[in-house]
Design a protein around this motif. Structure first.
Motif, short mmCIF file in Angstrom:
data_model
loop_
_atom_site.label_atom_id
_atom_site.label_comp_id
_atom_site.label_asym_id
_atom_site.label_seq_id
_atom_site.Cartn_x
_atom_site.Cartn_y
_atom_site.Cartn_z
N ASP A 184 0.74 -1.27 -0.20
CA ASP A 184 -0.22 -0.01 0.09
C ASP A 184 0.86 1.27 0.15
O ASP A 184 0.49 2.14 -0.77
CB ASP A 184 -0.79 -0.12 1.33
CG ASP A 184 -1.99 -1.00 1.21
OD1 ASP A 184 -2.22 -1.49 -0.01
OD2 ASP A 184 -2.54 -1.26 2.04
N VAL A 187 2.40 1.64 -3.38
CA VAL A 187 1.47 2.26 -4.45
C VAL A 187 1.38 3.67 -4.13
O VAL A 187 1.22 4.43 -5.34
CB VAL A 187 0.22 1.50 -4.08
CG1 VAL A 187 -1.09 2.39 -4.94
CG2 VAL A 187 0.23 -0.18 -4.65
N ASP A 188 1.32 4.03 -2.94
CA ASP A 188 0.85 5.54 -2.64
C ASP A 188 2.18 6.45 -3.37
O ASP A 188 1.81 7.39 -3.68
CB ASP A 188 0.81 6.01 -1.35
CG ASP A 188 -0.51 5.46 -0.63
OD1 ASP A 188 -1.46 5.26 -1.38
OD2 ASP A 188 -0.63 5.35 0.64
N ARG A 191 1.79 6.63 -7.14
CA ARG A 191 0.94 7.50 -7.40
C ARG A 191 1.74 8.93 -7.38
O ARG A 191 1.33 9.94 -8.11
CB ARG A 191 -0.24 7.56 -6.61
CG ARG A 191 -1.21 6.30 -7.04
CD ARG A 191 -2.55 6.62 -6.25
NE ARG A 191 -3.34 5.63 -6.34
CZ ARG A 191 -3.80 4.64 -5.49
NH1 ARG A 191 -3.40 4.83 -4.65
NH2 ARG A 191 -4.63 3.54 -5.75
N ALA A 208 -4.32 -7.00 -8.94
CA ALA A 208 -5.37 -6.16 -7.97
C ALA A 208 -4.58 -4.72 -7.91
O ALA A 208 -4.94 -3.66 -8.23
CB ALA A 208 -5.62 -6.49 -6.59
N VAL A 209 -3.17 -4.95 -7.70
CA VAL A 209 -2.29 -3.77 -7.26
C VAL A 209 -2.07 -2.95 -8.80
O VAL A 209 -2.23 -1.82 -8.74
CB VAL A 209 -0.92 -4.12 -6.92
CG1 VAL A 209 0.12 -2.87 -7.12
CG2 VAL A 209 -0.98 -4.57 -5.37
N LEU A 211 -3.97 -2.96 -11.65
CA LEU A 211 -5.26 -2.44 -11.90
C LEU A 211 -5.70 -1.39 -11.03
O LEU A 211 -6.51 -0.28 -11.69
CB LEU A 211 -6.38 -3.56 -12.17
CG LEU A 211 -5.96 -4.39 -13.35
CD1 LEU A 211 -7.30 -5.74 -13.35
CD2 LEU A 211 -6.06 -4.06 -14.61
N GLU A 212 -5.17 -1.38 -10.01
CA GLU A 212 -5.81 -0.02 -9.24
C GLU A 212 -4.54 1.19 -9.54
O GLU A 212 -5.41 2.28 -9.51
CB GLU A 212 -5.15 -0.35 -7.56
CG GLU A 212 -5.44 0.92 -6.84
CD GLU A 212 -5.12 0.43 -5.12
OE1 GLU A 212 -5.09 1.10 -4.31
OE2 GLU A 212 -4.74 -0.86 -4.78
N LEU A 213 -3.53 0.93 -9.78
CA LEU A 213 -2.78 2.07 -10.44
C LEU A 213 -2.86 2.40 -11.79
O LEU A 213 -2.98 3.81 -12.00
CB LEU A 213 -1.19 1.58 -10.32
CG LEU A 213 -0.54 1.55 -8.94
CD1 LEU A 213 0.87 1.14 -8.87
CD2 LEU A 213 -0.22 3.17 -8.57
N ASP A 215 -4.31 3.41 -15.72
CA ASP A 215 -5.43 3.70 -16.47
C ASP A 215 -5.63 2.80 -17.53
O ASP A 215 -6.53 2.77 -18.14
CB ASP A 215 -5.27 5.21 -16.88
CG ASP A 215 -3.93 5.51 -17.42
OD1 ASP A 215 -3.58 4.89 -18.52
OD2 ASP A 215 -3.10 6.32 -16.77
N ALA A 232 -10.20 -0.02 -15.65
CA ALA A 232 -11.42 -0.29 -14.96
C ALA A 232 -12.37 -1.40 -15.69
O ALA A 232 -13.01 -1.81 -14.89
CB ALA A 232 -12.45 1.12 -15.03
N ARG A 235 -11.09 -4.93 -14.91
CA ARG A 235 -11.26 -5.20 -13.46
C ARG A 235 -12.69 -5.81 -13.29
O ARG A 235 -12.70 -6.69 -12.51
CB ARG A 235 -11.40 -3.88 -12.58
CG ARG A 235 -9.82 -3.40 -12.23
CD ARG A 235 -9.88 -2.65 -10.81
NE ARG A 235 -10.57 -1.25 -10.97
CZ ARG A 235 -10.26 -0.29 -11.58
NH1 ARG A 235 -8.94 -0.08 -11.65
NH2 ARG A 235 -10.75 1.19 -11.61
#
Length: 285
Positions: A184, A187-188, A191, A208-209, A211-213, A215, A232, A235
């Motif tokens: 986490d 990831v922050d 970003r 999961a990591v 696709l969270e980051l 686009d 998105a 996912r």
């Protein structure tokens, strides 16, 4: 270096094929784009060709006895697949390798200064930026890098790459072997680096990591692009959820699972090529 048409793309990988030795074909006809300021993820299982793609882009295939046998790689409107790794770094393509590969016996600050190797001038402002992003590295600047925790070593590997002033950061499995809380934090930090203007191409088994980051995302299977589209949308795709996110396929109104890939990523590719239901390969990121 020659001019190219696609000025709206920072990176354009076009129909690339890669072989190792005379026997192993690792990539076939792979095309990937990264727009300026974009974050693009590449998903896939072990052996899908993800790390090979990064090696082709960064110019280090020969170190693993690999070579491009087809296709082109363009960066910032110039063709770069004929350039050595050092010239690609100077153009702004910088890789954070899998497994971190820091210099264990050097101090934290010595590792960071290695990242500026080949750059003109001594710029302490780059160190200040890295220490601002990763305060723990500033606190441990004189410590031997091999004594850092796994998460701190990953921060050091990313910080060392930032010392080379990348315009495109290639990240190979940045969450590998890290605890969820540390992931986490990474990831922050990624970003924030992106917010400061650095585009990224991220290879991850942890979908999961990624696709969270990201686009936009691509799924590689057996060396080919099996799926591609906005992160998105992927996912929510049943095949991606089942194979990479650990989710269940959605049910249709009659209670039966919707058609999806079965036991492995090769089936994602087989289904994608055999039907018109597969998503988005032609979409631009």
């Amino acid at each position: 270096m020659t001019e190219v048409r696609s000025g709206d793309r920072l990176l354009s990988v076009r129909h690339v094929a890669v072989r190792y030795g005379d026997a192993v074909t690792a990539l076939r006809d792979v095309s990937v784009d990264v727009r300026p300021g974009g974050i693009v993820a590449v998903l896939g299982s072990n052996g899908a060709g993800k790390s090979t793609l990064l090696r082709a882009i960064s110019g280090v295939l020969a170190r693993q006895a690999g070579r491009m046998t087809g296709g082109e790689i363009w960066f910032d409107d110039a063709r770069v697949d004929g350039l050595g790794a050092e010239r690609r770094v100077k153009s702004g393509i910088v890789q954070v390798p899998e497994g971190r590969r820091i210099f264990q016996r050097l101090t934290v600050e010595e590792n960071l200064r290695v990242g500026r190797y080949g750059r003109k001038g001594k710029r302490d402002g780059d160190l200040d930026r890295v220490y601002g992003l990763f305060p723990v590295l500033g606190e441990r600047r004189g410590r031997t890098a091999g004594l850092l925790s796994g998460g701190e070593q990953q921060m050091l590997a990313i910080g060392r790459a930032l010392m080379a002033e990348p315009r495109l950061l290639l990240l190979d499995e940045p969450s590998l072997g890290l605890a969820p809380k540390i992931i986490d934090r990474i990831v922050d930090l990624l970003r924030e680096i992106h917010r400061q203007g650095t585009a990224m191409l991220i290879v991850e088994q942890n979908a999961a990591v990624a696709l969270e980051l990201a686009d936009y995302a691509y799924v590689l299977a057996v060396g080919e692009v099996a799926m591609a589209g906005p992160a998105a949308r992927l996912r929510g795709d049943d095949r991606v959820r089942r194979l990479y996110l650990g989710g269940e396929a959605e049910q249709d109104p009659g209670g039966a699972p919707r058609p999806e890939a079965g036991a492995g990523p090769g089936e994602v590719y087989a289904e994608h090529t055999a039907s018109n239901a597969g998503p988005m390969r032609g979409d631009a990121p």
